[in-house]
Write a protein that holds these residues in place. Structure first.
Motif, PDB file in Angstrom:
ATOM      1  N   THR A 189      26.403  31.835  43.026  1.00 55.47           N
ATOM      2  CA  THR A 189      25.888  33.196  43.188  1.00 55.47           C
ATOM      3  C   THR A 189      26.449  34.132  42.123  1.00 55.47           C
ATOM      4  O   THR A 189      25.710  34.893  41.491  1.00 55.47           O
ATOM      5  N   TRP A 221      16.565  32.482  42.989  1.00 50.80           N
ATOM      6  CA  TRP A 221      17.432  32.136  44.108  1.00 50.80           C
ATOM      7  C   TRP A 221      18.342  30.975  43.726  1.00 50.80           C
ATOM      8  O   TRP A 221      18.091  30.266  42.758  1.00 50.80           O
ATOM      9  N   GLU A 223      20.837  27.858  45.892  1.00 52.10           N
ATOM     10  CA  GLU A 223      21.199  27.255  47.170  1.00 52.10           C
ATOM     11  C   GLU A 223      22.703  27.010  47.152  1.00 52.10           C
ATOM     12  O   GLU A 223      23.208  26.276  46.301  1.00 52.10           O
ATOM     13  N   ILE A 228      19.929  29.470  51.249  1.00 54.03           N
ATOM     14  CA  ILE A 228      19.221  30.070  50.126  1.00 54.03           C
ATOM     15  C   ILE A 228      19.711  31.501  49.941  1.00 54.03           C
ATOM     16  O   ILE A 228      19.681  32.304  50.884  1.00 54.03           O
ATOM     17  N   VAL A 229      20.174  31.801  48.744  1.00 54.65           N
ATOM     18  CA  VAL A 229      20.636  33.152  48.433  1.00 54.65           C
ATOM     19  C   VAL A 229      19.702  33.741  47.385  1.00 54.65           C
ATOM     20  O   VAL A 229      19.592  33.218  46.269  1.00 54.65           O
ATOM     21  N   GLN A 230      18.988  34.786  47.742  1.00 54.87           N
ATOM     22  CA  GLN A 230      18.104  35.438  46.776  1.00 54.87           C
ATOM     23  C   GLN A 230      18.948  36.179  45.748  1.00 54.87           C
ATOM     24  O   GLN A 230      19.875  36.904  46.095  1.00 54.87           O
ATOM     25  N   ILE A 231      18.593  36.005  44.484  1.00 51.67           N
ATOM     26  CA  ILE A 231      19.385  36.563  43.390  1.00 51.67           C
ATOM     27  C   ILE A 231      18.654  37.695  42.669  1.00 51.67           C
ATOM     28  O   ILE A 231      19.126  38.827  42.621  1.00 51.67           O
ATOM     29  N   GLN A 263      10.945  26.575  41.799  1.00 53.15           N
ATOM     30  CA  GLN A 263      11.449  27.761  41.128  1.00 53.15           C
ATOM     31  C   GLN A 263      10.977  27.817  39.674  1.00 53.15           C
ATOM     32  O   GLN A 263      10.624  28.890  39.185  1.00 53.15           O
TER      33      GLN A 263
END
Length: 357
Positions: A189, A221, A223, A228-231, A263
């Protein structure tokens, strides 16, 4: 040396380089299948052996086997293909790939020199242009960068400058790739959040050091820890690409940077009109190594065809419809140059069907 075209920063393109690019892409579309990731292939092949119950540590011969099997299916599906010297120097490799696909040879070693506890990575050659020019149509280099580590940054500029001069000497186009790398101990992240500013800094200094500039874009994003982390929003991705396109005096190609195909497909759609094509590898094919139908080398090859080729065609169609021609960054071209290319409307590389609504 006869110059047929000039970039806006004054760098000329020789007749030999221009004619090579025109030979393989008269329409301007430049989609590249990237298959030079040696360390990644070792990991993928290790997963394949584990999946198929083979008690073996993968080696160079296994990577060569994979490359040969993949190469035979690229004719008609890619303008160009990128391989490392273990593959492209193999006996009969060019015949396996086919003469209608431009062959780009990787020059740098798969392992960069790590300095200052891994905060800097300095590229080094595995082979030199003079050793392999006879075997390939173009060259490629990769530099892994940390904008905060100035020593490695400057050393990589020196490396790329040498490669560019050698490419021009041997009349071969150079594809220069940059990669912002994850620092030791850094989370996915936190790394992803550094991408927008880092990408623009890299494009400024490394964009001029080749005939094409291969880059990643910000991640939508990641993982991490199973979540799942939206960036970045699509707008952030597009804004970064627009800034790189403005800065780089060379046409850009989009790499996958190990993201999944979903993606990559989204990223490509967001920036497709700002670049000149894909230069993608693992996002197309990595699932083939552990697909349930993969049992041995022959079925791995079949899985590649079933999984990767349709994906390649999807991105290629996007490129044909939306992406810029490889010559669009030229400030001038001679009449001889223009006679080698087609600047009229493009055609999609598949049968069209319109069933209406």
């Amino acid at each position: 040396m006869k110059i047929l075209a000039t970039y806006r920063d004054g760098v000329g393109v020789s007749e030999g380089i221009f004619s090579t690019l025109a030979k393989y892409s008269t329409s301007g579309v430049f989609d590249v299948f990237a298959s030079d990731q040696h360390s990644s292939y070792l990991k993928l092949t290790e997963a394949y052996f584990k999946h198929t119950g083979v008690n073996k540590k993968p080696d160079d011969s296994d990577v060569r086997e994979v490359c040969l099997r993949f190469a035979k299916h690229l004719g008609g599906n890619a303008t160009a293909a990128l391989f490392n010297h273990l593959a492209y120097l193999s006996p009969g490799f060019r015949e396996t790939l086919g003469r209608d696909v431009m062959l780009i040879g990787r020059l740098e070693d798969t392992s960069a020199e790590s300095v200052d506890d891994g905060t800097g990575q300095i590229a080094r050659f595995a082979v030199r242009a003079e050793e392999v020019a006879h075997a390939v149509d173009g060259f490629k280099i990769l530099v892994k960068l940390n904008p905060a580590h100035r020593k490695s940054w400057e050393k990589n500029i020196e490396f790329a400058t040498i490669a560019f001069e050698e490419a021009k000497k041997f009349n071969k186009p150079l594809f220069t790739e940059t990669l912002l790398f994850q620092l030791p101990g850094e989370s996915k992240t936190d790394f992803a959040k550094r991408l927008p500013d880092g990408l623009i800094a890299m494009a400024k200094d490394f964009g001029p050091l080749g005939h094409f500039y291969k880059t990643q874009v910000p991640l939508l994003w990641v993982e991490e820890d199973g979540k799942i982390v939206q960036i970045a929003s699509p707008q952030v991705v597009r804004d970064a690409a627009k800034e790189m396109e403005k800065i780089s005096p060379r046409p850009m190609l989009l790499l996958s940077a190990a993201v999944d195909f979903e993606q990559y497909c989204a990223q490509y759609g967001i920036v497709s009109d700002l670049i000149s094509g894909p230069m993608c590898g693992r996002a197309y094919f990595k699932e083939a190594f552990t697909d349930p139908s993969t049992k041995d080398w022959d079925t791995l090859e079949k899985s590649f065809v079933r999984i990767a080729i349709p994906r390649i065609r999807i991105i290629r169609r996007l490129a044909c419809a939306m992406s810029k021609p490889w010559w669009y960054k030229f400030s001038s071209m001679t009449d001889d140059a223009r006679s080698m290319i087609k600047t009229d409307a493009r055609k999609m590389p598949s049968v069209r069907a319109d069933f209406g609504y």
